[in-house]
Design an enzyme around this catalytic site. Structure first.
Site, PDB file in Angstrom:
ATOM      1  N   HIS A 141      33.238  34.123  34.882  1.00 40.69           N
ATOM      2  CA  HIS A 141      32.054  34.487  35.661  1.00 40.69           C
ATOM      3  C   HIS A 141      32.252  35.839  36.345  1.00 40.69           C
ATOM      4  O   HIS A 141      31.718  36.841  35.879  1.00 40.69           O
ATOM      5  CB  HIS A 141      31.789  33.369  36.683  1.00 40.69           C
ATOM      6  CG  HIS A 141      30.473  33.441  37.359  1.00 40.69           C
ATOM      7  ND1 HIS A 141      29.834  32.318  37.845  1.00 40.69           N
ATOM      8  CD2 HIS A 141      29.674  34.487  37.658  1.00 40.69           C
ATOM      9  CE1 HIS A 141      28.694  32.678  38.412  1.00 40.69           C
ATOM     10  NE2 HIS A 141      28.572  33.989  38.309  1.00 40.69           N
ATOM     11  N   TYR A 176      47.634  49.522  46.854  1.00 41.01           N
ATOM     12  CA  TYR A 176      46.259  49.401  47.344  1.00 41.01           C
ATOM     13  C   TYR A 176      45.596  48.110  46.890  1.00 41.01           C
ATOM     14  O   TYR A 176      44.700  47.599  47.559  1.00 41.01           O
ATOM     15  CB  TYR A 176      45.437  50.635  46.939  1.00 41.01           C
ATOM     16  CG  TYR A 176      45.744  51.792  47.850  1.00 41.01           C
ATOM     17  CD1 TYR A 176      45.044  51.959  49.041  1.00 41.01           C
ATOM     18  CD2 TYR A 176      46.775  52.669  47.559  1.00 41.01           C
ATOM     19  CE1 TYR A 176      45.346  52.997  49.903  1.00 41.01           C
ATOM     20  CE2 TYR A 176      47.094  53.709  48.416  1.00 41.01           C
ATOM     21  CZ  TYR A 176      46.371  53.867  49.592  1.00 41.01           C
ATOM     22  OH  TYR A 176      46.688  54.882  50.456  1.00 41.01           O
ATOM     23  N   GLU A 193      22.599  31.581  43.599  1.00 42.61           N
ATOM     24  CA  GLU A 193      23.989  31.475  44.030  1.00 42.61           C
ATOM     25  C   GLU A 193      24.166  31.769  45.515  1.00 42.61           C
ATOM     26  O   GLU A 193      25.277  32.024  45.978  1.00 42.61           O
ATOM     27  CB  GLU A 193      24.856  32.408  43.181  1.00 42.61           C
ATOM     28  CG  GLU A 193      24.889  31.981  41.725  1.00 42.61           C
ATOM     29  CD  GLU A 193      25.631  32.940  40.820  1.00 42.61           C
ATOM     30  OE1 GLU A 193      26.197  32.465  39.829  1.00 42.61           O
ATOM     31  OE2 GLU A 193      25.645  34.145  41.096  1.00 42.61           O
TER      32      GLU A 193
END
Length: 211
Positions: free
Chosen positions: A160, A120, A74
């Site tokens: 994924h 945040y 990847e």
């Protein structure tokens, strides 16, 4: 110690930190650091807890393998993000549990992948982009990631996991952890009346912290 040697050590240390924190498992996930003339990326089929600085894959500015072990299958994800994000100094890709779970949910077109539950999350992750599913290693995924990475430092690959770009490995880690914690909150709050931040509150945070 040269800048590249420091980058090699930092990348291996980050792999250990991710594994120790349960953000990666087995031989999943991959990391990279930008160099002046290319970048370093973790090798294929190696646990991030057991990286060797001398065996990290080295790629040139065009993404060609020039040294070290065979890069992650990847690595092209990293190439695409670096191509369109000149501010990125490092990239972290994991299959972290709660973020990966969010990637498996059915999402309404145009709706936020995750609601802005905390300040945040907005400050560190921002607008999370969702990329359609392609099998691991499918280079069509590169085109999809390249398209959204122009405007999004945080990308979630459907079924994924996340790909996070940052100015440094530490910045990318903080964003990844914030994404993972927000994903946890998302599931904890399921079925409860929830009050995400308003559009005005998000705009204020972006103006102050992300301008």
């Amino acid at each position: 110690m040269s800048a590249e040697a420091k980058a090699r050590d930092a990348l291996c240390l980050m792999g250990e930190r991710l594994y120790a924190r349960g953000l990666v498992h087995g031989a999943t996930g991959n990391l990279s650091v930008r160099l002046e003339d290319g970048w370093l990326v973790t090798p294929t089929n190696v646990s991030l807890a057991e990286l060797d600085p001398a065996r990290l894959a080295r790629l040139d500015a065009q993404g060609r393998h020039t040294g070290g072990d065979k890069p992650s299958k990847e690595a092209f994800l990293h190439t695409c993000v670096y191509d369109v994000r000149p501010d990125a100094g490092a990239i972290i890709h994991t299959h972290s549990t709660h973020s990966a779970a969010v990637s498996c949910l059915a999402h309404d077109p145009g709706a936020p992948v995750l609601p802005p539950l905390t300040a945040y999350y907005v400050m560190r992750v921002g607008d999370l982009a969702l990329v359609p599913y392609f099998r691991p290693g499918d280079e069509r995924l590169a085109l999809a990631v390249r398209e959204v990475a122009v405007k999004h430092a945080a990308v979630l690959l459907a079924n994924h996991g996340p790909v996070i770009a940052g100015k440094s490995l530490t910045d990318a880690l903080y964003a990844l952890e914030e994404l993972e914690e927000t994903a946890k909150l998302h599931f904890l709050l399921h079925g409860h009346p929830t009050r995400p931040l308003t559009a005005e509150q998000v705009a204020e945070l972006n103006a102050v912290f992300r301008s």
